[in-house]
Design an enzyme around this catalytic site. Structure first.
Site, PDB file in Angstrom:
ATOM      1  N   CYS A  74       0.916  -1.128   0.098  1.00  0.00           N
ATOM      2  CA  CYS A  74       0.053  -0.079  -0.104  1.00  0.00           C
ATOM      3  C   CYS A  74       0.773   1.163  -0.030  1.00  0.00           C
ATOM      4  O   CYS A  74       1.850   1.120   0.677  1.00  0.00           O
ATOM      5  CB  CYS A  74      -0.855   0.116   1.024  1.00  0.00           C
ATOM      6  SG  CYS A  74      -1.998  -1.380   1.417  1.00  0.00           S
ATOM      7  N   ARG A 110       3.448  -0.235  -5.217  1.00  0.00           N
ATOM      8  CA  ARG A 110       3.199  -0.888  -3.588  1.00  0.00           C
ATOM      9  C   ARG A 110       1.792  -1.611  -3.571  1.00  0.00           C
ATOM     10  O   ARG A 110       1.696  -2.226  -2.544  1.00  0.00           O
ATOM     11  CB  ARG A 110       3.560   0.312  -2.760  1.00  0.00           C
ATOM     12  CG  ARG A 110       4.641   0.853  -2.458  1.00  0.00           C
ATOM     13  CD  ARG A 110       4.719   1.967  -1.355  1.00  0.00           C
ATOM     14  NE  ARG A 110       4.828   1.228  -0.143  1.00  0.00           N
ATOM     15  CZ  ARG A 110       5.558   1.464   0.660  1.00  0.00           C
ATOM     16  NH1 ARG A 110       6.573   2.028   0.528  1.00  0.00           N
ATOM     17  NH2 ARG A 110       5.665   0.945   1.896  1.00  0.00           N
ATOM     18  N   TRP A 122      -3.021  -2.629  -1.462  1.00  0.00           N
ATOM     19  CA  TRP A 122      -2.909  -4.007  -1.879  1.00  0.00           C
ATOM     20  C   TRP A 122      -3.701  -4.736  -0.484  1.00  0.00           C
ATOM     21  O   TRP A 122      -3.472  -4.550   0.432  1.00  0.00           O
ATOM     22  CB  TRP A 122      -1.252  -4.605  -1.738  1.00  0.00           C
ATOM     23  CG  TRP A 122      -0.962  -5.729  -2.107  1.00  0.00           C
ATOM     24  CD1 TRP A 122      -0.829  -6.428  -3.393  1.00  0.00           C
ATOM     25  CD2 TRP A 122      -0.894  -7.005  -1.317  1.00  0.00           C
ATOM     26  NE1 TRP A 122      -0.515  -7.537  -3.299  1.00  0.00           N
ATOM     27  CE2 TRP A 122      -0.652  -8.071  -1.903  1.00  0.00           C
ATOM     28  CE3 TRP A 122      -0.998  -7.192   0.014  1.00  0.00           C
ATOM     29  CZ2 TRP A 122      -0.588  -9.390  -1.428  1.00  0.00           C
ATOM     30  CZ3 TRP A 122      -0.737  -8.652   0.749  1.00  0.00           C
ATOM     31  CH2 TRP A 122      -0.643  -9.603  -0.139  1.00  0.00           C
ATOM     32  N   GLU A 150      16.726 -18.058  -8.908  1.00  0.00           N
ATOM     33  CA  GLU A 150      16.074 -16.415  -8.933  1.00  0.00           C
ATOM     34  C   GLU A 150      15.535 -16.507 -10.490  1.00  0.00           C
ATOM     35  O   GLU A 150      14.256 -15.862 -10.710  1.00  0.00           O
ATOM     36  CB  GLU A 150      17.453 -15.653  -9.102  1.00  0.00           C
ATOM     37  CG  GLU A 150      17.277 -13.917  -9.584  1.00  0.00           C
ATOM     38  CD  GLU A 150      16.123 -13.689  -8.775  1.00  0.00           C
ATOM     39  OE1 GLU A 150      15.485 -14.091  -7.976  1.00  0.00           O
ATOM     40  OE2 GLU A 150      15.676 -12.446  -9.383  1.00  0.00           O
ATOM     41  N   GLU A 210       6.926 -15.079 -11.708  1.00  0.00           N
ATOM     42  CA  GLU A 210       6.124 -14.103 -11.188  1.00  0.00           C
ATOM     43  C   GLU A 210       5.416 -12.975 -12.398  1.00  0.00           C
ATOM     44  O   GLU A 210       4.547 -12.270 -12.273  1.00  0.00           O
ATOM     45  CB  GLU A 210       6.775 -13.149 -10.237  1.00  0.00           C
ATOM     46  CG  GLU A 210       7.985 -12.384 -10.648  1.00  0.00           C
ATOM     47  CD  GLU A 210       8.586 -11.612  -9.524  1.00  0.00           C
ATOM     48  OE1 GLU A 210       7.968 -11.102  -8.723  1.00  0.00           O
ATOM     49  OE2 GLU A 210       9.894 -11.561  -9.788  1.00  0.00           O
ATOM     50  N   LYS A 267       5.252  -4.432  -4.700  1.00  0.00           N
ATOM     51  CA  LYS A 267       6.725  -4.382  -4.632  1.00  0.00           C
ATOM     52  C   LYS A 267       7.178  -4.505  -3.161  1.00  0.00           C
ATOM     53  O   LYS A 267       8.479  -5.206  -2.892  1.00  0.00           O
ATOM     54  CB  LYS A 267       7.324  -2.940  -5.141  1.00  0.00           C
ATOM     55  CG  LYS A 267       8.706  -2.531  -5.233  1.00  0.00           C
ATOM     56  CD  LYS A 267       9.343  -3.592  -6.231  1.00  0.00           C
ATOM     57  CE  LYS A 267      10.866  -3.252  -6.405  1.00  0.00           C
ATOM     58  NZ  LYS A 267      11.553  -4.254  -7.151  1.00  0.00           N
TER      59      LYS A 267
HETATM   60  O1  M6R Z   1      12.524  -5.386  -0.621  1.00  0.00           O
HETATM   61  P1  M6R Z   1      13.075  -6.824  -0.469  1.00  0.00           P
HETATM   62  O2  M6R Z   1      14.248  -7.032  -1.323  1.00  0.00           O
HETATM   63  O3  M6R Z   1      13.095  -7.167   0.952  1.00  0.00           O
HETATM   64  O4  M6R Z   1      11.757  -7.776  -0.938  1.00  0.00           O
HETATM   65  C1  M6R Z   1      11.937  -9.102  -0.927  1.00  0.00           C
HETATM   66  C2  M6R Z   1      11.094  -9.618  -1.777  1.00  0.00           C
HETATM   67  O5  M6R Z   1       9.695  -9.454  -1.581  1.00  0.00           O
HETATM   68  C3  M6R Z   1      11.385  -9.495  -3.283  1.00  0.00           C
HETATM   69  O6  M6R Z   1      12.802  -9.609  -3.604  1.00  0.00           O
HETATM   70  C4  M6R Z   1      10.711 -10.201  -4.143  1.00  0.00           C
HETATM   71  O7  M6R Z   1      10.675 -11.490  -4.281  1.00  0.00           O
HETATM   72  C5  M6R Z   1      10.763  -9.607  -6.018  1.00  0.00           C
HETATM   73  N1  M6R Z   1       9.777  -8.669  -6.027  1.00  0.00           N
HETATM   74  C6  M6R Z   1      10.978 -10.744  -7.021  1.00  0.00           C
HETATM   75  O8  M6R Z   1      11.113 -10.024  -8.135  1.00  0.00           O
END
Ligand code: M6R
Length: 601
Positions: A2, A27, A74, A477, A484, A596
């Protein structure tokens, strides 16, 4: 999760709020809304709807007023609907909320307001609670209400009878504030307000901001004034648009040579890694017996590459932990453990809570974070900021590669400090590291070849990715990236493991992506490729140039030393995922169900 924006000042609020919401849409994009104080009606009027900010924009054409709050959602409590969208108004209180209120049902019962609520959200209950305490002192009402909340919250609040003022308060969920000659701004994320001032501050937890056009006053819950700690924005927000690319993800993929170079070169002095400018003391690398990496999703995958490097070059045991599981597994940890948290946003709540837990247990902490001043950065004893700049696409690309770049530097630093690398070996390692941006550029320049490969995958429902050693980490990865944004089911396997069960799923309808960059594993990987080919699978091979045999290669990766192939490999596979998604006509930057920044546990 959000996004929150707020403005009070001398300009019309609507445009500022909508612009901020568009920036914050990454977000959460289930619904959006604004509330603006109307000077003629002398009350705060709410406009909100399910769907994207564009829809809200059309519905708010006649909104007038110079103070307001906005939200992009969200969904957590309550489905995606107009009613569950923020802002929520109850009595004379209107608010926007980020976070989760765990005891909202109890508060609802205690207030006896079930019939008066219009939504199923926890947030509307907070508005009701503040309204319940409100007589004539907004701050007192907010403090009394907040004291009863358990959970996380970042709140932007307005009162009908306090014209043109905003209030903000938070626990965990961030609120950023800034000011210029045109007014004062709040947001959940610096991206939304960075263009208005390069000086900003993060509202301290459990303090209240009273925001007028000309001032932002911060007080603690006892009424004592608090001097905010100003930060300086060093991201070029003006260049944070798509710069001609159809999607942020493509732009962010293309930025990687530059941001990797920035991340590395600023930390190399005299042929050796140097974290002096980050204020990271060498002792954290020498006074530890083991390393625990904690992160989620893509950031955790960066940790897997870090494990490979630190274990191989420094001979220190490294565990990589999903943040959401970490503290529930009674981890083995003590004051000789170095915890490394990895997070692009610096706000992922699972990572944050795991970090706090590890620190309570006595571990030393270092975080690799992209967003300056974020909560994880502030909760860590040491921080190394990646220089990725703003990452807007939900699928992480440049944040990942800069995180991996930092792990190369950390591994070299530890090896040097522990005398496993002499001066010459350190310089050689750092020299190879410095070649990564050029290798990445080489892959990017040949992206059309990857685009052609992607075209063959558009109708696939499932895919498998196989690789060994470091390649397996990269494929975890790559697989996340593909699923996704393209919604193709994808699983990464250590190639040798496939025949212990999963090979049963391989048919001539299953594309298999094979990565081969590790010289000592080449012959084994070739055999594993043959095994799936003999079950009919079409195999796309991504192979390091010097390992290509008999021309069998779908995409040739540039030659680097095996241990440095993690970055060139993932760039090629990011592009594959990107082209599959964009050619399928999907919204690459905003995949379904995702956001995000993940601030719920
Ligand atoms: O902001 P962060 O790096 O802590 O986020 C962790 C995950 O939510 C993030 O890496 C997520 O897996 C990606 N958006 C995937 O591409």
């Amino acid at each position: 999760m959000c996004g929150i924006i707020g403005y009070t000042g001398y300009s019309e609020a609507r445009g500022i709020l909508l612009k901020g919401l568009k920036t914050l849409e990454y977000r959460g994009y289930d619904s959006a809304g604004v509330a603006v104080y109307h000077p003629d009606f002398k009350e705060v009027l709410v406009s909100k709807c399910e769907g994207r900010v564009e829809k809200l924009e059309m519905r708010t054409a006649d909104v007038r007023g110079t103070a307001g709050i906005g939200h992009t959602r969200w969904a957590t409590h309550g489905g995606v609907s107009d009613e569950n969208s923020h802002p929520h108004k109850f009595g004379s209180v209107t608010l926007v909320h980020n976070g989760i209120i765990e005891n909202y049902a109890a508060i609802k019962n205690q207030l006896g307001i079930a019939r008066r609520l219009k939504s199923q959200t926890d947030s509307e209950v907070v508005a009701a609670l503040i309204d319940n305490y409100y007589i004539d002192d907004p701050k007192e009402a907010i403090i009394n209400a907040v004291k009863e909340l358990s959970g996380t919250f970042g709140l932007g609040i307005m009162f009908d009878d306090v014209p043109n003022k905003l209030f903000a308060v938070r626990n965990v969920s961030p609120i950023i504030c800034c000011q210029n000659e045109d007014g004062a701004y709040i947001a959940s994320d610096i991206m939304a307000i960075g263009e208005y001032s390069e000086k900003y501050f993060v509202l301290p937890e459990f303090s209240i901001a009273e925001i007028s056009a000309d001032s932002i006053e911060i007080t603690d819950f006892n009424g004592n004034a608090i001097e905010p700690e100003y930060l300086t924005l060093d991201w070029d927000i003006k260049n944070s648009g798509k710069c001609g690319y159809p999607f942020y993800m493509e732009k962010e993929i293309m930025e990687q040579p530059e941001v990797i170079e920035k991340t590395i070169s600023s930390r190399i002095k005299n042929g050796a890694p140097d974290f002096t400018a980050d204020n990271v003391d060498d002792s954290i690398f020498t006074d530890c017996d083991n390393v625990t990496v904690i992160a989620c999703g893509t950031a955790m995958h960066a940790g897997l590459v870090g494990k490979h490097l630190i274990e191989k070059f420094c001979r220190i045991p490294v565990t990589v932990n999903m943040a959401s599981e970490y503290m529930y597994n009674d981890p083995i940890i003590n004051e000789r453990t170095l915890v490394i948290c990895v997070s692009q946003s610096g706000e992922t709540i699972d990572t944050l809570e795991a970090l706090k837990y590890a620190r309570r247990r006595g571990a030393k902490s270092l975080s690799i974070v992209n967003v300056k001043g974020s909560t994880i950065a502030r909760e860590s004893e040491n921080v190394i900021y990646t220089n990725a700049g703003p990452e807007i696409a939900v699928a992480s690309t440049k944040a990942y590669t800069t995180q991996v770049a930092v792990f190369y530097l950390i591994a070299a630093k530890i090896a040097q400090l522990r005398e496993l690398f002499d001066e010459e070996r350190t310089a050689e390692f750092v020299g190879e590291l410095s070649k990564i941006p050029a290798a990445v550029t080489d892959v990017l320049e040949r992206r059309n070849d990857i685009h052609l490969l992607a075209k063959g995958m558009l109708t696939s429902e499932h895919t498998f990715m196989i690789g060994r050693g470091l390649d397996y980490s990269s494929l975890l990865e790559a697989s996340l990236k593909l699923k996704e944004i393209s919604y193709i089911h994808s699983e990464a396997f250590a190639s040798g493991e496939l025949k212990h069960g999963t090979i049963a799923l391989i048919t001539d309808q299953t594309p298999v992506i094979a990565l081969m960059t590790q010289s000592d594993l080449q012959s084994k990987q070739v055999s594993n490729i043959r095994e799936v080919q003999s079950r009919g699978a079409v195999v796309l091979t991504f192979v390091k140039k010097s390992l290509v045999q008999h021309g069998e290669c779908s995409f040739e990766l540039p030659d680097m030393h095996d241990d440095f192939m993690a970055i060139p490999s993932i760039i090629a596979l990011q592009l594959l995922a990107y082209y599959v998604s964009s050619d399928k006509g999907l919204d690459v930057d905003k995949p379904r169900n995702l956001a995000k920044v993940v601030t719920v546990e």
